[in-house]
Design a protein around this motif. Sequence first.
Motif, PDB file in Angstrom:
ATOM      1  N   PHE A 141       0.833  -1.209   0.000  1.00 19.55           N
ATOM      2  CA  PHE A 141       0.000   0.000   0.000  1.00 19.55           C
ATOM      3  C   PHE A 141       0.866   1.258   0.000  1.00 19.55           C
ATOM      4  N   GLY A 142       1.865   1.315   0.868  1.00 14.23           N
ATOM      5  CA  GLY A 142       2.724   2.484   0.942  1.00 14.23           C
ATOM      6  C   GLY A 142       3.506   2.712  -0.333  1.00 14.23           C
ATOM      7  N   GLU A 143       3.877   1.627  -0.996  1.00 14.72           N
ATOM      8  CA  GLU A 143       4.614   1.723  -2.260  1.00 14.72           C
ATOM      9  C   GLU A 143       3.748   2.379  -3.333  1.00 14.72           C
ATOM     10  N   LEU A 144       2.489   1.964  -3.413  1.00 14.79           N
ATOM     11  CA  LEU A 144       1.582   2.546  -4.403  1.00 14.79           C
ATOM     12  C   LEU A 144       1.317   4.018  -4.103  1.00 14.79           C
ATOM     13  N   ILE A 145       1.042   4.342  -2.845  1.00 13.24           N
ATOM     14  CA  ILE A 145       0.748   5.736  -2.487  1.00 13.24           C
ATOM     15  C   ILE A 145       1.949   6.620  -2.793  1.00 13.24           C
ATOM     16  N   ALA A 146       3.155   6.140  -2.526  1.00 11.09           N
ATOM     17  CA  ALA A 146       4.355   6.918  -2.814  1.00 11.09           C
ATOM     18  C   ALA A 146       4.491   7.185  -4.306  1.00 11.09           C
ATOM     19  N   GLU A 147       4.156   6.194  -5.138  1.00  5.69           N
ATOM     20  CA  GLU A 147       4.241   6.387  -6.590  1.00  5.69           C
ATOM     21  C   GLU A 147       3.159   7.360  -7.072  1.00  5.69           C
ATOM     22  N   VAL A 148       1.988   7.302  -6.477  1.00  2.00           N
ATOM     23  CA  VAL A 148       0.926   8.242  -6.847  1.00  2.00           C
ATOM     24  C   VAL A 148       1.337   9.664  -6.474  1.00  2.00           C
ATOM     25  N   GLU A 149       1.905   9.843  -5.299  1.00  2.00           N
ATOM     26  CA  GLU A 149       2.369  11.166  -4.880  1.00  2.00           C
ATOM     27  C   GLU A 149       3.497  11.673  -5.775  1.00  2.00           C
ATOM     28  N   ALA A 150       4.350  10.756  -6.231  1.00  2.00           N
ATOM     29  CA  ALA A 150       5.500  11.140  -7.046  1.00  2.00           C
ATOM     30  C   ALA A 150       5.092  11.681  -8.409  1.00  2.00           C
ATOM     31  N   MET A 151       3.842  11.487  -8.794  1.00  2.00           N
ATOM     32  CA  MET A 151       3.358  12.047 -10.062  1.00  2.00           C
ATOM     33  C   MET A 151       3.340  13.575 -10.022  1.00  2.00           C
ATOM     34  N   LEU A 152       3.233  14.150  -8.823  1.00  2.00           N
ATOM     35  CA  LEU A 152       3.149  15.605  -8.669  1.00  2.00           C
ATOM     36  C   LEU A 152       4.562  16.148  -8.471  1.00  2.00           C
ATOM     37  N   LEU A 153       5.042  16.904  -9.446  1.00  2.00           N
ATOM     38  CA  LEU A 153       6.449  17.298  -9.478  1.00  2.00           C
ATOM     39  C   LEU A 153       6.737  18.642  -8.818  1.00  2.00           C
ATOM     40  N   GLY A 154       5.699  19.402  -8.512  1.00  2.00           N
ATOM     41  CA  GLY A 154       5.890  20.722  -7.917  1.00  2.00           C
ATOM     42  C   GLY A 154       5.006  21.740  -8.600  1.00  2.00           C
ATOM     43  N   VAL A 155       5.028  22.966  -8.091  1.00  2.00           N
ATOM     44  CA  VAL A 155       4.166  24.005  -8.648  1.00  2.00           C
ATOM     45  C   VAL A 155       4.776  24.591  -9.913  1.00  2.00           C
ATOM     46  N   LYS A 156       3.918  25.232 -10.696  1.00  2.00           N
ATOM     47  CA  LYS A 156       4.356  26.037 -11.836  1.00  2.00           C
ATOM     48  C   LYS A 156       4.423  27.485 -11.329  1.00  2.00           C
ATOM     49  N   PRO A 157       5.605  27.992 -11.033  1.00  3.09           N
ATOM     50  CA  PRO A 157       5.720  29.294 -10.347  1.00  3.09           C
ATOM     51  C   PRO A 157       5.051  30.443 -11.089  1.00  3.09           C
ATOM     52  N   ASP A 158       5.186  30.487 -12.407  1.00  9.85           N
ATOM     53  CA  ASP A 158       4.612  31.607 -13.157  1.00  9.85           C
ATOM     54  C   ASP A 158       3.087  31.613 -13.056  1.00  9.85           C
ATOM     55  N   THR A 159       2.485  30.432 -13.079  1.00 10.80           N
ATOM     56  CA  THR A 159       1.030  30.371 -12.986  1.00 10.80           C
ATOM     57  C   THR A 159       0.552  30.688 -11.581  1.00 10.80           C
ATOM     58  N   VAL A 160       1.289  30.218 -10.577  1.00 10.33           N
ATOM     59  CA  VAL A 160       0.931  30.532  -9.194  1.00 10.33           C
ATOM     60  C   VAL A 160       1.031  32.038  -8.952  1.00 10.33           C
ATOM     61  N   ASP A 161       2.035  32.659  -9.523  1.00 12.91           N
ATOM     62  CA  ASP A 161       2.173  34.117  -9.402  1.00 12.91           C
ATOM     63  C   ASP A 161       0.984  34.822 -10.048  1.00 12.91           C
ATOM     64  N   LEU A 162       0.582  34.365 -11.231  1.00 12.14           N
ATOM     65  CA  LEU A 162      -0.566  34.961 -11.908  1.00 12.14           C
ATOM     66  C   LEU A 162      -1.840  34.731 -11.103  1.00 12.14           C
ATOM     67  N   LEU A 163      -1.997  33.539 -10.531  1.00  8.75           N
ATOM     68  CA  LEU A 163      -3.155  33.250  -9.682  1.00  8.75           C
ATOM     69  C   LEU A 163      -3.241  34.246  -8.536  1.00  8.75           C
ATOM     70  N   ALA A 164      -2.121  34.508  -7.874  1.00  9.60           N
ATOM     71  CA  ALA A 164      -2.117  35.445  -6.746  1.00  9.60           C
ATOM     72  C   ALA A 164      -2.556  36.834  -7.191  1.00  9.60           C
ATOM     73  N   ARG A 165      -2.084  37.256  -8.348  1.00  2.00           N
ATOM     74  CA  ARG A 165      -2.451  38.571  -8.865  1.00  2.00           C
ATOM     75  C   ARG A 165      -3.923  38.633  -9.268  1.00  2.00           C
ATOM     76  N   LEU A 166      -4.427  37.551  -9.816  1.00  2.00           N
ATOM     77  CA  LEU A 166      -5.843  37.496 -10.178  1.00  2.00           C
ATOM     78  C   LEU A 166      -6.731  37.484  -8.936  1.00  2.00           C
ATOM     79  N   ALA A 167      -6.304  36.728  -7.922  1.00  2.00           N
ATOM     80  CA  ALA A 167      -7.115  36.596  -6.705  1.00  2.00           C
ATOM     81  C   ALA A 167      -7.265  37.922  -5.970  1.00  2.00           C
TER      82      ALA A 167
END
Length: 215
Positions: A83-109
Amino acid sequence: MTDPVSWLVFDLGGVLVDVAPAEVTLATLARRSETTEATLAPLLRERFVETPYSPAERFQTGELDEASFHAELNAALARPLAFGELIAEVEAMLLGVKPDTVDLLARLAARNRVACYSNTNATHWRYMARAFDFFRHFDQTFASQELGIAKPDARGFEHIARVLDTVPAGCLLIDDREINVRGARAAGWQALHFSDAATLANDLSALGVDFECRP
């Protein structure tokens, strides 16, 4: 004439979060489970365009919780995964934020009402809430596994417009998958196909959406 935008509704994976290519995840899980990619691929399909839904799709609509998804996947694997092996692989699919889009989101919000609507699962939702701080910019959040409905199903768009207390045309979806953009438009929403933050900023400006300028 384009209707005024009441709510900006962001997808997460591929827009605000960098996600590993599906073929990379498929190859990794196939290798770890000693199972052919041809066997595994239908189990991990996440397009929501044909029924019956795959286990991964049922995980994203909340029909399967983490334990049930793990058990259903293992039933088809040559070497069952812990179970832990599968969950770790599922989490590993997420590589991090896209900084430029997060910055734009903050400005839009700072000038608009902003929500998110993500086809996701319990593992990814929990991981993102813990690892990323962009959720603070959202006035409302919607996740497929909590709604029981995934994009491009029209029922999800109709439900969200009701919750946001606006007409469908007042909602603007920002999504990297063309199938979801088409689904939103078919449900009466406005929608933009996301490629990068700079293009999105230009597209939003063309629609008259205001956002806070950088100091």
